[in-house]
Scaffold this active site. Structure first.
Site, PDB file in Angstrom:
ATOM      1  N   LEU A  85      -5.029  24.835  27.548  1.00  0.00           N
ATOM      2  CA  LEU A  85      -5.480  25.938  28.395  1.00  0.00           C
ATOM      3  C   LEU A  85      -4.409  27.020  28.460  1.00  0.00           C
ATOM      4  O   LEU A  85      -3.237  26.733  28.704  1.00  0.00           O
ATOM      5  CB  LEU A  85      -5.801  25.440  29.809  1.00  0.00           C
ATOM      6  CG  LEU A  85      -6.876  24.349  29.923  1.00  0.00           C
ATOM      7  CD1 LEU A  85      -7.153  24.052  31.395  1.00  0.00           C
ATOM      8  CD2 LEU A  85      -8.157  24.757  29.208  1.00  0.00           C
ATOM      9  N   GLY A 117      -1.341  17.133  31.722  1.00  0.00           N
ATOM     10  CA  GLY A 117      -1.135  18.550  31.999  1.00  0.00           C
ATOM     11  C   GLY A 117      -2.405  19.330  31.762  1.00  0.00           C
ATOM     12  O   GLY A 117      -3.469  18.997  32.284  1.00  0.00           O
ATOM     13  N   ASP A 118      -2.308  20.383  30.946  1.00  0.00           N
ATOM     14  CA  ASP A 118      -3.485  21.202  30.635  1.00  0.00           C
ATOM     15  C   ASP A 118      -3.944  20.972  29.205  1.00  0.00           C
ATOM     16  O   ASP A 118      -4.558  21.853  28.596  1.00  0.00           O
ATOM     17  CB  ASP A 118      -3.175  22.689  30.863  1.00  0.00           C
ATOM     18  CG  ASP A 118      -2.046  23.193  29.983  1.00  0.00           C
ATOM     19  OD1 ASP A 118      -1.348  22.363  29.371  1.00  0.00           O
ATOM     20  OD2 ASP A 118      -1.849  24.423  29.904  1.00  0.00           O
ATOM     21  N   GLU A 119      -3.671  19.789  28.662  1.00  0.00           N
ATOM     22  CA  GLU A 119      -4.069  19.461  27.294  1.00  0.00           C
ATOM     23  C   GLU A 119      -5.268  18.513  27.287  1.00  0.00           C
ATOM     24  O   GLU A 119      -5.240  17.467  27.951  1.00  0.00           O
ATOM     25  CB  GLU A 119      -2.912  18.809  26.531  1.00  0.00           C
ATOM     26  CG  GLU A 119      -1.786  19.761  26.185  1.00  0.00           C
ATOM     27  CD  GLU A 119      -0.766  19.115  25.265  1.00  0.00           C
ATOM     28  OE1 GLU A 119      -0.785  17.869  25.129  1.00  0.00           O
ATOM     29  OE2 GLU A 119       0.043  19.840  24.678  1.00  0.00           O
TER      30      GLU A 119
END
Length: 212
Positions: free
Chosen positions: A118, A159-161
């Site tokens: 993201l 996280g944002d993965e």
């Protein structure tokens, strides 16, 4: 009472043979009650002998283990689920990727992997708070699920993965088509607690066996 499946697999006969050979047989499996309901039951069986050392029968003690089994199953499931988004986690992804790659090799098919990051997520956390960031991750996960096929696999690596696995791909190019859809989905505004938040997504594509 043993289930029909266990009787068909000759589990009762195997249990008797094990008890006779080893002096004891123990297992945990589904058992049927008289009303037809099932419970997860822990059992132990021993052979019974007369004073002349002749086999006269067997005794089996059963204990309801449904609660413990349900708890253990829940713990095992949680170990493979991301608690924030409800998606599969990195551990489940690793196992699923191995299985899908093996299936792709066996059936001579393509397996497409989409690694999604993201954009500007750190700025969202810094500007609006981690609470808003968590809600953004939850909505992003929902959009990913809604965009891919039912047969595709979605996981959060951390996280944002995020990652998407596309099995049974007709050609490597379908990865690009899906990536376009995912980027469009992540590019639409997110409405969170009255805030309109815009991010984006960067996607890397790998195709098995072409890139592996």
């Amino acid at each position: 009472m043993f289930t029909e499946e266990d009787r068909a697999d000759r589990i009762p006969q195997r249990e008797l043979a094990t008890a006779l050979r080893n002096g004891r047989a123990a297992d945990i499996r589904w058992h049927l009650h008289k009303d037809g309901s099932r419970s997860w039951t822990e059992g132990a069986m021993k052979p019974m002998y007369s004073a002349d050392s002749e086999l006269v029968g067997y005794v089996k003690i059963l204990r309801d283990a449904t609660e413990n089994h349900t708890y253990e199953s829940k713990i095992a499931r949680l170990a493979r689920v991301d608690p924030l988004t409800g998606l599969a986690n990195r551990t489940e992804f690793g196992d699923r990727a191995k299985g899908m790659a093996a299936a792709a090799a066996r059936h001579r098919q393509w397996l497409v992997l989409q690694l999604i990051d993201l954009d500007h997520f750190k700025q969202v956390n810094d500007r609006f708070s981690h609470h808003i960031g968590d809600m953004l991750l939850q909505q992003a996960a929902q959009r990913l699920r809604a965009t891919v096929r039912e047969t595709d696999f979605v996981a959060r690596l951390g996280g944002d993965e995020f990652v998407v696995l596309q099995p049974d791909a007709d050609a490597p190019e379908v990865g690009g088509t899906m990536a376009d859809k995912l980027i469009e989905a992540m590019g639409r505004p997110f409405l969170i607690d009255g805030l309109e938040i815009r991010i984006g997504a960067s996607i890397g594509i790998s195709v098995y066996p072409q890139d592996a």
